[in-house]
Design an enzyme around this catalytic site. Structure first.
Site, PDB file in Angstrom:
ATOM      1  N   CYS A  13     -28.038  48.189 -26.469  1.00  0.00           N
ATOM      2  CA  CYS A  13     -27.629  47.612 -27.752  1.00  0.00           C
ATOM      3  C   CYS A  13     -28.040  48.602 -28.837  1.00  0.00           C
ATOM      4  O   CYS A  13     -28.604  49.657 -28.543  1.00  0.00           O
ATOM      5  CB  CYS A  13     -28.192  46.210 -27.964  1.00  0.00           C
ATOM      6  SG  CYS A  13     -29.970  46.072 -28.113  1.00  0.00           S
ATOM      7  N   CYS A  87     -23.055  48.162 -28.912  1.00  0.00           N
ATOM      8  CA  CYS A  87     -23.408  49.535 -29.276  1.00  0.00           C
ATOM      9  C   CYS A  87     -22.188  50.346 -29.673  1.00  0.00           C
ATOM     10  O   CYS A  87     -22.292  51.511 -30.015  1.00  0.00           O
ATOM     11  CB  CYS A  87     -24.205  50.236 -28.178  1.00  0.00           C
ATOM     12  SG  CYS A  87     -23.239  50.831 -26.780  1.00  0.00           S
ATOM     13  N   CYS A  91     -21.920  54.739 -26.574  1.00  0.00           N
ATOM     14  CA  CYS A  91     -22.233  54.874 -25.148  1.00  0.00           C
ATOM     15  C   CYS A  91     -21.326  55.905 -24.494  1.00  0.00           C
ATOM     16  O   CYS A  91     -20.107  55.763 -24.530  1.00  0.00           O
ATOM     17  CB  CYS A  91     -22.034  53.536 -24.438  1.00  0.00           C
ATOM     18  SG  CYS A  91     -23.168  52.285 -25.012  1.00  0.00           S
TER      19      CYS A  91
END
Length: 136
Positions: A13, A87, A91
């Site tokens: 997160c 997020c 990523c």
């Protein structure tokens, strides 16, 4: 007991202070050594959210010694499952990984009363994840 974990899971997160810490706490508690657990954040906070710590303590899991960690490419590369929780595009994506995006409310700035339902939903999803890993 297998000599190596059945899978490696990375929870991500933004701040690695609430949702991903609670998910990692549940997975470590419920799956034990069967699953390797990591958590990280794209912009880690200074500390784990105190309301998340309190909510997890109520569930019998102590995450008070955890610290937010920065998301690294190596952590993603080393994981079989990458579970994102808001997020965004931070990523990195590698072929062969199982990516899941869990849409969950952010507990940042909320009291323990507001964090409990988030905690309970995370526990439900972690239990389903364990069942998926065990079925493989």
């Amino acid at each position: 007991m297998p000599s190596s974990p059945a899978a490696s899971v990375l929870f991500v997160c933004v701040h690695n202070a609430g949702r991903s810490q609670m998910a990692a706490g549940f997975l470590g508690h419920l799956a034990g050594d069967r699953v390797e657990v990591r958590s990280a954040g794209s912009m880690p906070a200074d500390q784990v959210n105190p309301a998340a710590v309190e909510a997890m303590k109520e569930a019998g899991i102590d995450i008070s010694a955890q610290h937010p960690k920065v998301l690294t490419t190596d952590a993603v590369r080393a994981s079989d499952y990458v579970i994102t929780m808001g997020c965004g595009d931070a990523c990195p994506v590698f072929p062969g990984k199982r990516y899941l995006d869990w849409q969950l409310d952010d507990p940042a700035g909320q009291g323990v009363e507001a964090v409990r339902p988030i905690r309970d939903e995370i526990e439900r999803r972690v239990r389903a994840l364990i069942a998926e890993i065990d079925a493989r």
